[in-house]
Write a protein that holds these residues in place. Structure first.
Motif, PDB file in Angstrom:
ATOM      1  N   GLU A 160      51.482  23.724   8.465  1.00 40.46           N
ATOM      2  CA  GLU A 160      51.982  22.561   9.209  1.00 40.46           C
ATOM      3  C   GLU A 160      50.857  21.538   9.444  1.00 40.46           C
ATOM      4  N   ASN A 177      59.113  28.889   2.496  1.00 35.07           N
ATOM      5  CA  ASN A 177      58.704  29.848   3.526  1.00 35.07           C
ATOM      6  C   ASN A 177      59.815  30.888   3.626  1.00 35.07           C
ATOM      7  N   ARG A 180      63.252  29.478   7.541  1.00 33.91           N
ATOM      8  CA  ARG A 180      63.327  28.017   7.594  1.00 33.91           C
ATOM      9  C   ARG A 180      62.633  27.516   8.857  1.00 33.91           C
ATOM     10  N   LYS A 181      61.996  26.375   8.772  1.00 34.82           N
ATOM     11  CA  LYS A 181      61.269  25.777   9.901  1.00 34.82           C
ATOM     12  C   LYS A 181      61.944  24.443  10.229  1.00 34.82           C
ATOM     13  N   GLN A 184      59.904  21.654  12.168  1.00 36.58           N
ATOM     14  CA  GLN A 184      58.884  21.021  11.328  1.00 36.58           C
ATOM     15  C   GLN A 184      59.538  20.128  10.272  1.00 36.58           C
ATOM     16  N   TYR A 192      62.856  21.806   2.687  1.00 33.33           N
ATOM     17  CA  TYR A 192      62.780  23.202   2.228  1.00 33.33           C
ATOM     18  C   TYR A 192      63.285  23.291   0.793  1.00 33.33           C
TER      19      TYR A 192
END
Ligand code: NAP
Ligand code: GLV
Length: 324
Positions: A160, A177, A180-181, A184, A192
């Motif tokens: 990040e 990743n 999931r973020k 961010q 993503y």
């Protein structure tokens, strides 16, 4: 009797000063030479706490010798050097040093990306060898960073922080990743993508994962062939995430354009390693977190974790085993 501590490398006096009096401390007094395995094997037999570096292989056989050990405090965020499952079986706590090195490592990663893209090391060597005779249109030309697509594999703390830096260079951001973020994604306008798609669309690929059985050799020849011929691969995570033999071949065959590496499968990387001979590879000796301020913070945090664990408290950076 005071609890016994072993520290596997000479740490600055200001860091260990607070421990004296309360603990019986032994320390490997060398700065540039790691503690020999046989010395460590003897030292761990008696100790309650161990403060170690990523250079020490804290495996099952070592842990089995440590009859009194309560805590292993690693002075690093990555802890692939420690067999956390064997430690857990023996009821030994393991801690790391997350957070304090995030920004420093992201700085280095972005610097390595710039240096690799713009052939800075090659250019400096060219100048110093007396090869610079004139300015010429296509001399030492590299890849543009601004406006390019950056693929981040592992959008954790450092991933990040890297995204934040890349925003300032108007880069388009994508990531892969295991989880999931969503926050961010919104904050950094980062999309993503499945790994294969990320590799196909990225101009720069940065690996920011921990080394685990799941991530070992995540980037092999199949993945390298998916990348653009103009792509640059940066690894400041751990060497074992990339198959180095495949990477060498891919760079030789110009499947990808260049690589910047701060980490290697074997460290220190042997000086005759074939990757070191390639002009399109920039190499560094694992210095991601190496600023004076950050290394002092890492050492202080490792000490804090150690003392919290030995006092019977839950250390702030206790590593918890993930449920299968
Ligand atoms: P972090 O915050 O834990 O980030 C790691 C990220 O990787 C997390 O987002 C995690 O996802 C993701 N991940 C883990 N396993 C995965 C898998 N199998 N597939 C896909 N994603 C996966 O760690 P960090 O502080 O950013 O540090 C990352 C690594 O950088 C460290 O482990 C260390 O090895 C390396 N490092 C190197 C240097 C250096 O000097 N070169 C300095 C510092 C760190 P979840 O959020 O889902 O868990
Ligand atoms: C350095 O590589 C770390 O994991 O802290």
């Amino acid at each position: 009797m005071k609890p016994k501590i072993y520290i596997t490398r000479k740490l600055p006096e200001q860091i260990i000063d607070g421990l004296r009096g309360k603990y019986d401390i032994r320390m490997w007094e060398e700065e540039e030479i790691p503690v020999p395995r046989e010395v460590l094997e003897e030292e761990v037999k008696e100790v309650d706490g161990l403060l170690c570096l990523l250079t020490e292989n804290i495996d099952e056989s070592l842990i089995d010798r440590a009859d009194h050990l309560k805590i292993i405090a690693n002075m690093a965020v990555g802890y692939n050097n420690i067999d956390i499952h064997s430690a857990a079986k023996r009821g030994i706590m393991v801690t790391n040093t997350p957070g304090v090195l995030t920004e420093t490592t992201a700085d280095l990663t972005f610097g390595l990306l710039l240096a690799t893209a713009r052939r800075m090391m090659e250019a400096e060597a060219y100048l110093k060898r007396g090869k610079w005779e004139t300015w010429s249109p296509m001399q030492l030309t590299g890849q543009d960073v601004h406006g390019a697509t950056l693929g981040i594999i592992g959008l954790g703390r450092i991933g990040e922080a890297l995204a934040k830096r890349a925003k300032g260079f108007d880069m388009k951001l994508v990531y892969f990743n295991r989880s999931r973020k969503y926050e961010q994604e919104k904050e950094w306008d980062i999309e993503y993508l499945p790994l294969e798609k990320l590799l196909q669309v990225s101009d720069f690929v940065c690996v920011m994962l921990p080394l685990t059985p799941e991530t070992a050799y995540m980037i092999g020849m199949k993945q390298l062939k998916m990348m653009k011929e103009t792509a640059v691969l940066i690894n400041t995570a751990r060497g074992g995430i990339i198959d180095e033999k495949a990477l060498y071949q891919a760079l030789q065959d110009r499947e990808i354009w260049a690589a910047g590496l701060d980490v290697f499968e074997e460290e220190p990387v042997p000086v005759d390693h074939p990757l070191l001979a390639l002009p399109n590879v920039v190499t560094l000796p694992h210095i991601g977190s190496a600023s004076i301020a950050t290394r002092l913070k890492m050492a202080a945090l490792a000490v804090q974790n150690l003392t919290e664990g030995l006092a019977g408290d839950t250390p702030r950076n206790l590593i918890k085993l993930k449920k299968a």
